[in-house]
Design an enzyme around this catalytic site. Structure first.
Site, PDB file in Angstrom:
ATOM      1  N   ASP A 165      27.338  21.959  10.771  1.00 31.22           N
ATOM      2  CA  ASP A 165      28.310  22.972  10.991  1.00 31.22           C
ATOM      3  C   ASP A 165      27.655  24.595  10.850  1.00 31.22           C
ATOM      4  O   ASP A 165      28.208  25.384  11.478  1.00 31.22           O
ATOM      5  CB  ASP A 165      29.398  22.894   9.886  1.00 31.22           C
ATOM      6  CG  ASP A 165      30.337  23.982  10.113  1.00 31.22           C
ATOM      7  OD1 ASP A 165      31.406  24.005  11.036  1.00 31.22           O
ATOM      8  OD2 ASP A 165      30.611  24.851   9.088  1.00 31.22           O
ATOM      9  N   ARG A 172      29.047  28.965  17.973  1.00 25.82           N
ATOM     10  CA  ARG A 172      30.426  29.555  18.317  1.00 25.82           C
ATOM     11  C   ARG A 172      30.692  30.942  18.309  1.00 25.82           C
ATOM     12  O   ARG A 172      31.353  31.444  19.055  1.00 25.82           O
ATOM     13  CB  ARG A 172      31.347  28.647  17.526  1.00 25.82           C
ATOM     14  CG  ARG A 172      31.424  27.182  17.696  1.00 25.82           C
ATOM     15  CD  ARG A 172      32.022  26.413  16.601  1.00 25.82           C
ATOM     16  NE  ARG A 172      33.640  27.177  16.522  1.00 25.82           N
ATOM     17  CZ  ARG A 172      34.317  26.692  15.448  1.00 25.82           C
ATOM     18  NH1 ARG A 172      33.692  26.417  14.160  1.00 25.82           N
ATOM     19  NH2 ARG A 172      35.149  27.258  15.344  1.00 25.82           N
ATOM     20  N   LYS A 191      33.299  20.328   5.859  1.00 26.97           N
ATOM     21  CA  LYS A 191      32.773  20.984   4.373  1.00 26.97           C
ATOM     22  C   LYS A 191      33.710  20.645   3.472  1.00 26.97           C
ATOM     23  O   LYS A 191      33.190  20.276   2.254  1.00 26.97           O
ATOM     24  CB  LYS A 191      32.918  22.394   4.632  1.00 26.97           C
ATOM     25  CG  LYS A 191      31.709  23.037   5.662  1.00 26.97           C
ATOM     26  CD  LYS A 191      31.605  24.601   5.642  1.00 26.97           C
ATOM     27  CE  LYS A 191      32.756  24.945   6.712  1.00 26.97           C
ATOM     28  NZ  LYS A 191      32.734  26.159   7.406  1.00 26.97           N
TER      29      LYS A 191
HETATM   30  N1  URA Z   1      36.308  28.628   8.819  1.00 28.52           N
HETATM   31  C1  URA Z   1      35.328  27.892   9.024  1.00 28.52           C
HETATM   32  O1  URA Z   1      34.846  27.167   8.282  1.00 28.52           O
HETATM   33  N2  URA Z   1      35.071  27.365  10.368  1.00 28.52           N
HETATM   34  C2  URA Z   1      35.987  27.877  11.495  1.00 28.52           C
HETATM   35  O2  URA Z   1      35.722  27.178  12.574  1.00 28.52           O
HETATM   36  C3  URA Z   1      36.853  28.704  10.997  1.00 28.52           C
HETATM   37  C4  URA Z   1      37.065  29.165   9.956  1.00 28.52           C
END
Ligand code: URA
Length: 431
Positions: A165, A172, A191
């Site tokens: 992530d 992203r 997470k």
């Molecule tokens: N918070 C996150 O952890 N990931 C996202 O994609 C958007 C908000």
């Protein structure tokens, strides 16, 4: 790693609106985390996912693969049930700060891994770092120690938690692919599931100041996340809540900590108190905890404040130190008599960010004292010259751009009318 698949084939499949298989998803997440798949290939796949979506099986597998990229924490050694909350982020959203110690005071254990702000929404860690001495980075052993002794811990996620992530989120952010429901849901839930909480309440924000300004999209995101959590064995529920108007009367790091302390002392703005209490009751209920006391009593009788002080001190924070104050401030006042009809959350968030409360690049320093105090909220009667906002910044050349963000941020009506607002709690979604 053996080259079981080819990144170009997987990108092509999603470009052509085909479903990705479980092995394809496992391979691409693993290969990207290890650097075998290049950023430009993953960027193309993310854009194909944003445009063509993923079904629930694909989202679920994508989330599992992100969890499997790192460690999974667990808290079975605690004698209290674990429960956490996650907000998708908004303007003036400081709720985690009073909520975690409040739930701890009522009998829960809150293992909260939080993030920093990026763009117009603030980050919990930036807010807490405005307290002199407070430390966001803890080892897993330190996290357990704080959780055992205080019932709540708020800290940064270590590098070992969902590393896929971390890479994907950074990519992203620079490829215009943040706003995809499958990607937001898998990012948040990977997470939260890896963090090891046994129950979770999601606060999915909607309105101008939220990621998902459309309530229907926010509801869809909430449903996808609740299903992911439930499937992973986490008792998950979501509230879709209003973010059309800023929450409370402050936006900015130390200003929000000050407001948190007011709430923990039994005062504070009514919307912040209401949302904190609603979320605390949902968290205790979702986790199956019989509360030691009602959350409203814990705010009034000092129990939540005691938990807050213990939690802040356990991470090096000086609860008696003066909070940082910005060097400069200016006022924005009402230009006529009337009723404050509306106030736009996004404009206030952008202005606070431009004042130095947020960062525009990862790693940038924030100004702890910067931000906005709001003196009147929609529905209030105001007279010409009354204070609407106080803007705080360390450098006076920041004021002009913040003022321009705030130019049309509020409307004063002279016929007493108030613009329609979203209700604070819009919808509840259960697993
Ligand atoms: N918070 C996150 O952890 N990931 C996202 O994609 C958007 C908000």
């Amino acid at each position: 790693m053996s080259e079981a698949f080819d990144a170009v084939e997987i990108i092509g499949a999603k470009r052509d609106k085909k479903e990705l298989s479980d092995p394809q998803i496992d391979w691409i997440i693993n290969a990207y985390t290890k650097g075998v798949v290049a950023d430009e290939q993953m960027s193309a796949l993310l854009m194909a996912i944003l445009l063509n979506g993923m079904n629930s099986r694909e989202i679920s597998r994508w989330t599992d693969a992100m969890i499997a990229s790192g460690e999974r924490m667990e808290w079975s050694m605690l004698d209290r049930k674990t429960v956490d909350k996650h907000s998708t982020g908004g303007v003036g959203d400081k709720i985690t700060l009073p909520l975690a110690p409040l739930v701890a005071a009522c009998g829960g254990a809150v293992p909260q891994l939080s993030g920093r702000g990026l763009g117009h929404t603030g980050g919990t860690l930036d807010k807490l770092e405005s307290i002199p001495g407070w430390r966001a980075s803890l080892t897993n052993a330190e996290m357990l120690e704080v959780l055992k002794s205080c019932g709540a811990v708020i800290c940064a996620a270590g590098a070992g938690l969902a590393p896929a992530d971390k890479k994907l989120y950074a990519l992203r952010d620079v490829t215009g692919t943040v706003q995809a429901i499958p990607l937001i849901a898998s990012s948040i839930m990977s997470k939260k599931i890896a963090e090891g909480t046994s129950a979770l309440v999601l606060d999915v924000k909607t309105g101008s100041g939220a990621f998902m300004s459309d309530p229907k999209k926010a509801s869809e995101l909430a449903r996808v996340m609740v299903d992911l959590g439930t499937r992973a064995g986490v008792k998950t529920r979501a509230l879709v809540t209003a973010m059309d108007v800023p929450l409370g009367l402050t936006a900015g790091n130390a200003l929000e900590v000050r407001e948190t302390i007011e709430v923990l002392a039994g005062g504070g703005p009514s919307d912040v108190v209401e949302l904190t209490l609603v979320l605390a009751r949902e968290m205790l209920d979702a986790a199956g905890i019989k509360p030691l006391m009602d959350p409203a009593d814990a705010l009034k009788n000092g129990a939540a404040m005691d938990s807050w002080k213990a939690m802040i001190r356990a991470q090096g924070g000086d609860v008696d130190a003066k909070l940082p104050v910005a060097k400069e401030n200016i006022s924005i006042v009402a230009d006529k008599d009337g009723t404050l009809s509306s106030m736009d959350a996004m404009s206030v968030g952008i202005a606070a960010w431009r004042l130095g409360a947020g960062r525009s690049k990862q790693g940038e320093k924030v100004s702890f004292g910067a931000g906005i105090e709001i003196h009147a909220k929609p529905g209030a009667q105001v007279k010409k010259g009354d204070l609407i906002y106080t803007l705080h910044a360390d450098e006076s050349d920041r004021f002009a751009r913040a003022e321009s963000a705030l130019e049309n941020s509020f409307v004063i009506s002279q016929d007493g009318s108030v613009a329609d607002r979203l209700p604070l709690i819009i919808e509840k979604i259960e697993g």
